[in-house]
Design a protein around this motif. Structure first.
Motif, PDB file in Angstrom:
ATOM      1  N   MET A  46      19.534  91.583  44.003  1.00 49.54           N
ATOM      2  CA  MET A  46      20.415  91.909  45.127  1.00 49.54           C
ATOM      3  C   MET A  46      20.859  90.626  45.813  1.00 49.54           C
ATOM      4  N   ALA A  47      22.086  90.627  46.330  1.00 51.02           N
ATOM      5  CA  ALA A  47      22.592  89.557  47.182  1.00 51.02           C
ATOM      6  C   ALA A  47      23.447  90.183  48.267  1.00 51.02           C
ATOM      7  N   VAL A  48      23.512  89.514  49.423  1.00 56.03           N
ATOM      8  CA  VAL A  48      24.293  90.008  50.555  1.00 56.03           C
ATOM      9  C   VAL A  48      25.558  89.177  50.671  1.00 56.03           C
ATOM     10  N   PRO A  96      29.215  87.709  52.442  1.00 52.88           N
ATOM     11  CA  PRO A  96      29.503  87.214  53.790  1.00 52.88           C
ATOM     12  C   PRO A  96      29.839  88.323  54.774  1.00 52.88           C
ATOM     13  N   GLY A  97      30.435  89.408  54.303  1.00 46.54           N
ATOM     14  CA  GLY A  97      30.770  90.520  55.182  1.00 46.54           C
ATOM     15  C   GLY A  97      29.638  91.509  55.381  1.00 46.54           C
ATOM     16  N   GLY A  98      28.485  91.274  54.735  1.00 44.21           N
ATOM     17  CA  GLY A  98      27.333  92.145  54.923  1.00 44.21           C
ATOM     18  C   GLY A  98      27.160  93.217  53.875  1.00 44.21           C
ATOM     19  N   ASP A  99      28.069  93.298  52.897  1.00 45.27           N
ATOM     20  CA  ASP A  99      27.896  94.276  51.825  1.00 45.27           C
ATOM     21  C   ASP A  99      26.767  93.833  50.886  1.00 45.27           C
ATOM     22  N   LEU A 100      26.258  94.772  50.104  1.00 47.60           N
ATOM     23  CA  LEU A 100      25.139  94.532  49.215  1.00 47.60           C
ATOM     24  C   LEU A 100      25.624  94.539  47.774  1.00 47.60           C
ATOM     25  N   LEU A 101      25.335  93.466  47.062  1.00 43.38           N
ATOM     26  CA  LEU A 101      25.618  93.399  45.631  1.00 43.38           C
ATOM     27  C   LEU A 101      24.335  93.636  44.868  1.00 43.38           C
ATOM     28  N   THR A 102      24.364  94.547  43.903  1.00 44.65           N
ATOM     29  CA  THR A 102      23.223  94.774  43.025  1.00 44.65           C
ATOM     30  C   THR A 102      23.713  94.791  41.585  1.00 44.65           C
ATOM     31  N   ALA A 146      22.926  85.385  42.607  1.00 43.40           N
ATOM     32  CA  ALA A 146      23.013  84.618  43.845  1.00 43.40           C
ATOM     33  C   ALA A 146      24.453  84.190  44.066  1.00 43.40           C
ATOM     34  N   LEU A 147      24.892  84.190  45.326  1.00 41.52           N
ATOM     35  CA  LEU A 147      26.217  83.686  45.651  1.00 41.52           C
ATOM     36  C   LEU A 147      26.237  82.165  45.551  1.00 41.52           C
ATOM     37  N   ASP A 148      27.413  81.605  45.236  1.00 44.34           N
ATOM     38  CA  ASP A 148      27.544  80.149  45.307  1.00 44.34           C
ATOM     39  C   ASP A 148      27.670  79.751  46.781  1.00 44.34           C
ATOM     40  N   LEU A 149      27.659  78.445  47.059  1.00 44.21           N
ATOM     41  CA  LEU A 149      27.648  77.992  48.446  1.00 44.21           C
ATOM     42  C   LEU A 149      28.950  78.274  49.178  1.00 44.21           C
ATOM     43  N   ASP A 150      30.049  78.419  48.461  1.00 43.62           N
ATOM     44  CA  ASP A 150      31.320  78.755  49.094  1.00 43.62           C
ATOM     45  C   ASP A 150      31.471  80.256  49.313  1.00 43.62           C
ATOM     46  N   HIS A 151      30.518  81.023  48.815  1.00 47.52           N
ATOM     47  CA  HIS A 151      30.527  82.472  48.957  1.00 47.52           C
ATOM     48  C   HIS A 151      31.790  83.111  48.382  1.00 47.52           C
ATOM     49  N   ASP A 152      32.272  82.523  47.267  1.00 52.07           N
ATOM     50  CA  ASP A 152      33.423  83.112  46.603  1.00 52.07           C
ATOM     51  C   ASP A 152      33.189  83.289  45.108  1.00 52.07           C
ATOM     52  N   ALA A 153      31.929  83.239  44.687  1.00 53.80           N
ATOM     53  CA  ALA A 153      31.567  83.468  43.291  1.00 53.80           C
ATOM     54  C   ALA A 153      30.121  83.930  43.242  1.00 53.80           C
TER      55      ALA A 153
END
Length: 372
Positions: free
Chosen positions: A301-303, A305-311, A350-357
Protein backbone atom coordinates in the motif's frame (compact mmCIF):
# COMPACT_ATOMS: atom_id res chain seq x y z
CA UNK A 1 27.12 12.51 21.80
CA UNK A 2 23.90 14.45 22.36
CA UNK A 3 20.72 12.41 22.90
CA UNK A 4 17.35 13.82 22.00
CA UNK A 5 14.54 13.77 24.50
CA UNK A 6 11.98 11.08 23.78
CA UNK A 7 8.86 10.20 25.73
CA UNK A 8 6.35 7.39 25.31
CA UNK A 9 3.57 9.87 26.06
CA UNK A 10 3.63 12.63 23.44
CA UNK A 11 0.68 14.98 23.07
CA UNK A 12 -1.82 14.27 20.34
CA UNK A 13 -1.39 17.76 18.91
CA UNK A 14 2.36 17.32 18.59
CA UNK A 15 1.91 14.01 16.80
CA UNK A 16 -0.54 15.54 14.38
CA UNK A 17 1.83 18.41 13.60
CA UNK A 18 4.65 15.95 13.08
CA UNK A 19 2.61 13.84 10.71
CA UNK A 20 1.57 16.84 8.65
CA UNK A 21 5.15 18.08 8.41
CA UNK A 22 6.39 14.69 7.26
CA UNK A 23 3.68 14.23 4.64
CA UNK A 24 4.28 15.02 0.95
CA UNK A 25 2.97 18.31 -0.45
CA UNK A 26 -0.81 18.25 -0.44
CA UNK A 27 -3.29 18.81 -3.18
CA UNK A 28 -7.02 19.17 -3.11
CA UNK A 29 -9.04 16.11 -3.89
CA UNK A 30 -10.50 16.33 -7.37
CA UNK A 31 -12.44 14.27 -9.88
CA UNK A 32 -9.30 12.96 -11.57
CA UNK A 33 -7.73 9.91 -9.94
CA UNK A 34 -4.00 9.83 -9.25
CA UNK A 35 -3.62 6.72 -11.42
CA UNK A 36 -5.29 8.48 -14.37
CA UNK A 37 -2.13 10.60 -14.70
CA UNK A 38 0.10 7.54 -15.12
CA UNK A 39 0.21 5.59 -18.37
CA UNK A 40 3.49 3.74 -18.90
CA UNK A 41 5.17 0.81 -17.15
CA UNK A 42 8.93 0.59 -17.62
CA UNK A 43 11.64 -1.62 -16.11
CA UNK A 44 14.21 0.11 -13.91
CA UNK A 45 16.68 -2.65 -12.94
CA UNK A 46 17.09 -6.23 -11.81
CA UNK A 47 16.74 -6.69 -8.06
CA UNK A 48 18.98 -9.79 -8.02
CA UNK A 49 22.25 -9.10 -6.14
CA UNK A 50 25.54 -10.96 -6.42
CA UNK A 51 24.46 -13.76 -4.09
CA UNK A 52 21.45 -14.58 -6.31
CA UNK A 53 18.63 -13.66 -3.90
CA UNK A 54 15.23 -13.40 -5.60
CA UNK A 55 11.57 -12.58 -4.88
CA UNK A 56 11.76 -8.84 -4.11
CA UNK A 57 9.21 -7.67 -1.55
CA UNK A 58 9.87 -4.43 0.34
CA UNK A 59 10.10 -1.16 -1.61
CA UNK A 60 11.08 2.22 -0.10
CA UNK A 61 12.13 5.50 -1.72
CA UNK A 62 15.05 7.13 0.13
CA UNK A 63 14.23 10.71 1.11
CA UNK A 64 17.70 12.06 1.93
CA UNK A 65 21.32 11.15 1.27
CA UNK A 66 23.29 9.91 4.25
CA UNK A 67 26.09 7.38 4.44
CA UNK A 68 25.64 4.91 1.58
CA UNK A 69 21.98 5.84 1.10
CA UNK A 70 21.22 8.18 -1.81
CA UNK A 71 18.21 10.48 -2.10
CA UNK A 72 15.73 9.34 -4.73
CA UNK A 73 17.07 5.80 -4.91
CA UNK A 74 14.85 2.85 -4.03
CA UNK A 75 15.68 0.22 -1.42
CA UNK A 76 14.37 -3.29 -2.14
CA UNK A 77 14.39 -6.29 0.20
CA UNK A 78 14.63 -9.88 -1.08
CA UNK A 79 12.56 -12.63 0.56
CA UNK A 80 14.04 -15.72 -1.16
CA UNK A 81 17.58 -17.01 -1.57
CA UNK A 82 19.23 -18.15 -4.80
CA UNK A 83 17.52 -21.55 -4.51
CA UNK A 84 14.15 -19.70 -4.40
CA UNK A 85 13.39 -20.83 -0.84
CA UNK A 86 10.96 -18.42 0.79
CA UNK A 87 11.95 -16.79 4.06
CA UNK A 88 15.68 -17.12 3.41
CA UNK A 89 16.59 -13.90 1.53
CA UNK A 90 19.25 -11.79 3.23
CA UNK A 91 19.89 -8.82 0.93
CA UNK A 92 18.86 -5.21 0.50
CA UNK A 93 19.48 -3.73 -2.95
CA UNK A 94 19.66 0.03 -3.68
CA UNK A 95 18.52 1.06 -7.16
CA UNK A 96 18.91 4.50 -8.74
CA UNK A 97 16.29 5.89 -11.15
CA UNK A 98 18.79 5.41 -13.99
CA UNK A 99 18.93 1.66 -13.25
CA UNK A 100 22.23 1.55 -11.40
CA UNK A 101 21.93 -1.17 -8.75
CA UNK A 102 24.19 -1.89 -5.78
CA UNK A 103 23.93 -4.24 -2.82
CA UNK A 104 23.31 -2.12 0.26
CA UNK A 105 23.48 -5.01 2.73
CA UNK A 106 23.98 -8.76 2.92
CA UNK A 107 22.90 -9.93 6.37
CA UNK A 108 24.55 -12.92 8.02
CA UNK A 109 21.98 -14.75 10.19
CA UNK A 110 24.82 -16.26 12.25
CA UNK A 111 26.20 -12.87 13.29
CA UNK A 112 23.33 -10.73 14.49
CA UNK A 113 23.70 -8.31 17.42
CA UNK A 114 20.58 -9.66 19.15
CA UNK A 115 17.81 -12.25 18.96
CA UNK A 116 15.86 -12.90 15.76
CA UNK A 117 14.03 -16.21 16.25
CA UNK A 118 14.59 -18.39 13.19
CA UNK A 119 17.15 -16.21 11.42
CA UNK A 120 16.75 -13.95 8.38
CA UNK A 121 14.16 -13.82 5.58
CA UNK A 122 13.54 -10.20 4.60
CA UNK A 123 9.90 -9.16 4.17
CA UNK A 124 7.94 -6.21 2.78
CA UNK A 125 8.34 -4.38 6.10
CA UNK A 126 10.93 -1.76 5.12
CA UNK A 127 11.56 1.89 6.04
CA UNK A 128 14.36 4.40 6.61
CA UNK A 129 14.25 6.55 9.75
CA UNK A 130 16.03 9.87 10.44
CA UNK A 131 19.76 9.37 10.78
CA UNK A 132 19.76 6.75 8.04
CA UNK A 133 18.56 3.90 10.26
CA UNK A 134 17.09 1.22 7.98
CA UNK A 135 14.47 -1.02 9.57
CA UNK A 136 13.46 -4.22 7.77
CA UNK A 137 11.29 -7.15 8.82
CA UNK A 138 12.42 -10.76 8.97
CA UNK A 139 10.06 -13.73 8.71
CA UNK A 140 12.51 -16.64 8.42
CA UNK A 141 12.16 -20.28 7.48
CA UNK A 142 14.64 -23.15 7.65
CA UNK A 143 13.73 -24.69 4.28
CA UNK A 144 11.32 -22.33 2.52
CA UNK A 145 8.16 -24.04 3.83
CA UNK A 146 5.46 -22.71 6.18
CA UNK A 147 6.07 -25.54 8.65
CA UNK A 148 9.49 -24.12 9.55
CA UNK A 149 8.51 -20.42 9.73
CA UNK A 150 9.49 -18.68 12.96
CA UNK A 151 8.69 -15.38 14.67
CA UNK A 152 11.64 -13.39 13.30
CA UNK A 153 12.25 -9.77 14.24
CA UNK A 154 12.87 -6.27 12.97
CA UNK A 155 16.48 -5.68 11.92
CA UNK A 156 17.96 -2.20 12.36
CA UNK A 157 20.84 -1.34 10.02
CA UNK A 158 22.98 1.78 10.01
CA UNK A 159 23.53 4.08 7.02
CA UNK A 160 26.30 1.79 5.76
CA UNK A 161 24.27 -1.43 5.81
CA UNK A 162 25.57 -2.96 9.04
CA UNK A 163 23.01 -4.58 11.34
CA UNK A 164 23.29 -2.77 14.67
CA UNK A 165 20.20 -3.97 16.53
CA UNK A 166 17.35 -6.46 16.47
CA UNK A 167 13.86 -5.77 17.82
CA UNK A 168 12.12 -9.02 18.78
CA UNK A 169 9.38 -10.33 21.01
CA UNK A 170 6.59 -8.36 22.71
CA UNK A 171 4.11 -9.24 19.95
CA UNK A 172 6.46 -9.33 16.97
CA UNK A 173 5.58 -12.58 15.21
CA UNK A 174 6.17 -12.68 11.48
CA UNK A 175 6.54 -8.94 10.70
CA UNK A 176 5.10 -8.70 7.19
CA UNK A 177 4.77 -5.03 6.25
CA UNK A 178 5.32 -1.64 7.85
CA UNK A 179 4.96 2.12 7.57
CA UNK A 180 6.48 4.76 9.83
CA UNK A 181 6.34 8.41 10.87
CA UNK A 182 9.00 10.37 12.78
CA UNK A 183 8.80 13.58 14.79
CA UNK A 184 10.75 15.22 17.60
CA UNK A 185 13.31 12.47 18.12
CA UNK A 186 10.64 9.80 18.10
CA UNK A 187 9.51 7.32 15.45
CA UNK A 188 6.35 5.25 15.33
CA UNK A 189 6.48 1.99 13.37
CA UNK A 190 3.22 0.35 12.34
CA UNK A 191 3.93 -3.34 11.75
CA UNK A 192 1.60 -6.12 10.59
CA UNK A 193 2.24 -9.63 11.96
CA UNK A 194 1.05 -12.81 10.25
CA UNK A 195 2.32 -15.81 12.24
CA UNK A 196 0.04 -15.78 15.27
CA UNK A 197 -1.27 -19.33 15.15
CA UNK A 198 -0.88 -19.80 11.40
CA UNK A 199 1.85 -22.45 11.44
CA UNK A 200 0.00 -24.54 14.02
CA UNK A 201 -3.22 -24.26 11.97
CA UNK A 202 -1.54 -26.01 9.02
CA UNK A 203 -3.22 -23.99 6.28
CA UNK A 204 -6.56 -23.36 8.00
CA UNK A 205 -7.57 -19.73 8.39
CA UNK A 206 -7.12 -18.20 11.84
CA UNK A 207 -8.22 -14.71 12.87
CA UNK A 208 -5.16 -13.69 14.86
CA UNK A 209 -3.22 -11.27 12.64
CA UNK A 210 -2.14 -8.10 14.42
CA UNK A 211 -0.93 -4.55 13.86
CA UNK A 212 1.61 -3.21 16.36
CA UNK A 213 2.66 0.37 16.97
CA UNK A 214 6.29 0.27 18.05
CA UNK A 215 7.67 3.49 19.51
CA UNK A 216 11.38 4.16 19.03
CA UNK A 217 13.50 6.90 20.60
CA UNK A 218 16.35 8.52 18.68
CA UNK A 219 19.68 7.75 20.36
CA UNK A 220 21.97 9.73 18.06
CA UNK A 221 24.84 7.56 16.81
CA UNK A 222 23.43 4.53 18.57
CA UNK A 223 20.49 2.53 17.19
CA UNK A 224 17.03 3.86 18.11
CA UNK A 225 15.67 2.45 21.36
CA UNK A 226 12.26 0.77 21.66
CA UNK A 227 10.32 2.38 24.50
CA UNK A 228 6.81 1.01 23.90
CA UNK A 229 4.84 -1.56 21.92
CA UNK A 230 1.07 -1.24 21.58
CA UNK A 231 -1.29 -3.61 19.79
CA UNK A 232 -3.65 -1.34 17.86
CA UNK A 233 -5.14 -3.91 15.48
CA UNK A 234 -6.07 -7.58 15.92
CA UNK A 235 -8.18 -10.49 14.68
CA UNK A 236 -7.14 -10.16 11.03
CA UNK A 237 -7.53 -13.39 9.04
CA UNK A 238 -4.32 -15.17 8.11
CA UNK A 239 -3.22 -18.57 6.87
CA UNK A 240 -0.19 -20.39 5.58
CA UNK A 241 -0.04 -21.10 1.86
CA UNK A 242 2.14 -23.52 -0.11
CA UNK A 243 2.77 -20.94 -2.85
CA UNK A 244 2.84 -17.64 -0.92
CA UNK A 245 4.16 -19.07 2.40
CA UNK A 246 1.68 -16.99 4.38
CA UNK A 247 -1.29 -14.76 3.59
CA UNK A 248 -2.41 -12.13 6.07
CA UNK A 249 -2.68 -8.38 6.71
CA UNK A 250 -0.06 -6.73 4.54
CA UNK A 251 0.04 -3.13 3.30
CA UNK A 252 -0.34 -0.27 5.76
CA UNK A 253 -0.64 3.46 5.10
CA UNK A 254 -1.04 6.40 7.48
CA UNK A 255 -3.58 9.10 6.67
CA UNK A 256 -3.04 12.72 7.64
CA UNK A 257 -5.72 12.51 10.31
CA UNK A 258 -3.84 9.69 12.08
CA UNK A 259 -5.96 6.88 10.62
CA UNK A 260 -4.03 3.75 9.73
CA UNK A 261 -5.29 1.88 6.66
CA UNK A 262 -4.65 -1.86 6.41
CA UNK A 263 -4.81 -4.13 3.37
CA UNK A 264 -6.67 -7.21 4.61
CA UNK A 265 -5.32 -9.62 2.01
CA UNK A 266 -7.38 -12.71 2.87
CA UNK A 267 -10.74 -10.92 2.65
CA UNK A 268 -9.77 -8.55 -0.23
CA UNK A 269 -10.65 -5.40 1.64
CA UNK A 270 -9.14 -2.28 3.20
CA UNK A 271 -9.90 -1.41 6.80
CA UNK A 272 -9.24 1.72 8.88
CA UNK A 273 -7.90 1.94 12.44
CA UNK A 274 -8.70 5.40 13.86
CA UNK A 275 -6.37 7.37 16.15
CA UNK A 276 -3.51 5.02 15.31
CA UNK A 277 -0.87 7.41 16.67
CA UNK A 278 -2.37 7.72 20.13
CA UNK A 279 -4.73 4.83 20.83
CA UNK A 280 -3.77 2.58 23.75
CA UNK A 281 -5.83 -0.48 22.82
CA UNK A 282 -6.75 -2.59 19.80
CA UNK A 283 -9.45 -1.50 17.39
CA UNK A 284 -9.79 -5.09 16.18
CA UNK A 285 -9.81 -5.12 12.39
CA UNK A 286 -11.14 -1.56 12.34
CA UNK A 287 -13.77 -0.04 10.09
CA UNK A 288 -14.22 -1.52 6.60
CA UNK A 289 -13.35 1.16 4.04
CA UNK A 290 -13.95 -0.93 0.91
CA UNK A 291 -14.29 -4.61 0.09
CA UNK A 292 -14.27 -6.65 -3.09
CA UNK A 293 -14.76 -4.78 -6.33
CA UNK A 294 -11.35 -4.44 -8.00
CA UNK A 295 -9.51 -5.61 -4.87
CA UNK A 296 -8.15 -9.13 -5.34
CA UNK A 297 -5.74 -10.11 -2.59
CA UNK A 298 -4.36 -6.59 -1.93
CA UNK A 299 -0.74 -6.54 -0.72
CA UNK A 300 1.50 -3.45 -0.62
CA UNK A 301 0.00 0.00 0.00
CA UNK A 302 1.02 3.62 -0.60
CA UNK A 303 -0.77 6.89 0.12
CA UNK A 304 -1.03 9.46 -2.69
CA UNK A 305 -0.47 13.22 -2.19
CA UNK A 306 -4.25 13.69 -2.18
CA UNK A 307 -4.76 11.00 0.47
CA UNK A 308 -6.03 8.19 -1.75
CA UNK A 309 -4.81 4.64 -1.14
CA UNK A 310 -2.91 2.65 -3.75
CA UNK A 311 -2.82 -1.12 -3.36
CA UNK A 312 -1.45 -3.84 -5.63
CA UNK A 313 -3.28 -7.13 -6.07
CA UNK A 314 -1.52 -10.42 -5.52
CA UNK A 315 -3.98 -12.31 -7.71
CA UNK A 316 -4.26 -10.37 -10.96
CA UNK A 317 -1.44 -7.85 -11.45
CA UNK A 318 -3.65 -4.78 -10.93
CA UNK A 319 -3.04 -1.60 -8.99
CA UNK A 320 -6.17 -0.08 -7.43
CA UNK A 321 -6.81 3.44 -6.14
CA UNK A 322 -9.33 3.90 -3.31
CA UNK A 323 -10.44 7.12 -1.64
CA UNK A 324 -10.46 7.32 2.18
CA UNK A 325 -14.25 7.30 1.83
CA UNK A 326 -14.13 3.89 0.18
CA UNK A 327 -14.67 4.64 -3.54
CA UNK A 328 -12.49 2.59 -5.87
CA UNK A 329 -11.77 5.32 -8.42
CA UNK A 330 -9.17 3.70 -10.71
CA UNK A 331 -7.70 0.32 -11.64
CA UNK A 332 -4.77 -0.41 -13.95
CA UNK A 333 -3.12 -3.68 -14.89
CA UNK A 334 0.63 -3.21 -14.42
CA UNK A 335 1.63 -6.85 -14.84
CA UNK A 336 0.17 -9.59 -17.05
CA UNK A 337 2.82 -12.30 -16.72
CA UNK A 338 1.91 -15.85 -15.77
CA UNK A 339 -1.37 -17.71 -15.59
CA UNK A 340 -3.71 -16.22 -14.56
CA UNK A 341 -2.14 -12.97 -15.81
CA UNK A 342 -0.32 -11.04 -13.10
CA UNK A 343 -0.94 -13.54 -10.31
CA UNK A 344 1.94 -13.62 -7.83
CA UNK A 345 3.89 -10.82 -9.53
CA UNK A 346 3.25 -7.79 -7.28
CA UNK A 347 4.04 -7.04 -3.64
CA UNK A 348 5.71 -3.81 -2.45
CA UNK A 349 5.27 -0.33 -3.94
CA UNK A 350 6.39 3.23 -3.20
CA UNK A 351 5.90 6.69 -4.70
CA UNK A 352 8.90 8.50 -6.14
CA UNK A 353 10.01 11.72 -4.42
CA UNK A 354 8.14 13.92 -6.90
CA UNK A 355 4.96 11.97 -6.17
CA UNK A 356 4.23 11.56 -9.86
CA UNK A 357 5.31 7.93 -10.38
CA UNK A 358 4.99 4.61 -8.59
CA UNK A 359 7.86 2.16 -8.12
CA UNK A 360 6.86 -1.47 -7.67
CA UNK A 361 8.58 -4.85 -7.57
CA UNK A 362 7.87 -7.52 -10.18
CA UNK A 363 8.33 -10.93 -8.56
CA UNK A 364 7.70 -12.69 -11.88
CA UNK A 365 11.09 -11.64 -13.24
CA UNK A 366 12.81 -10.09 -10.17
CA UNK A 367 12.88 -6.47 -11.26
CA UNK A 368 12.00 -3.02 -10.00
CA UNK A 369 9.61 -1.29 -12.37
CA UNK A 370 7.97 2.12 -12.52
CA UNK A 371 4.49 3.29 -13.49
CA UNK A 372 4.77 6.86 -14.78
Amino acid sequence: MRLRACSSALATAALTVGLTAAAPPGQAAGPRAFLDRLHTVAPVASTVPGNGDVNPYGTFTIERSIGDLRRGNVLVSNFNNQANLQGTGTTLVQIAPDGTATTFATIDPAHLPGPCPGGVGLTTALTVLPGGWVVVGSLPTADGTPATAEAGCLLVLDRHGTVRETIAGDGINGPWDMTAVSFGGRSELFVTNVLNGTVAAGGAEVDRGTVLRITLCDEGDRPPRRIATTEIGSNFPERTDPAALVVGPTGVGLGRDGTLYVADTVLSRITAIPHALTRDHSAGTGRVVTSGGSLNGPLGMAVTPGGDLLTVNGQDGNIVETTPGGRQVATKQINAEGNPPGAGALFGLALDLDHDAVYFVNDADNTLEVLE
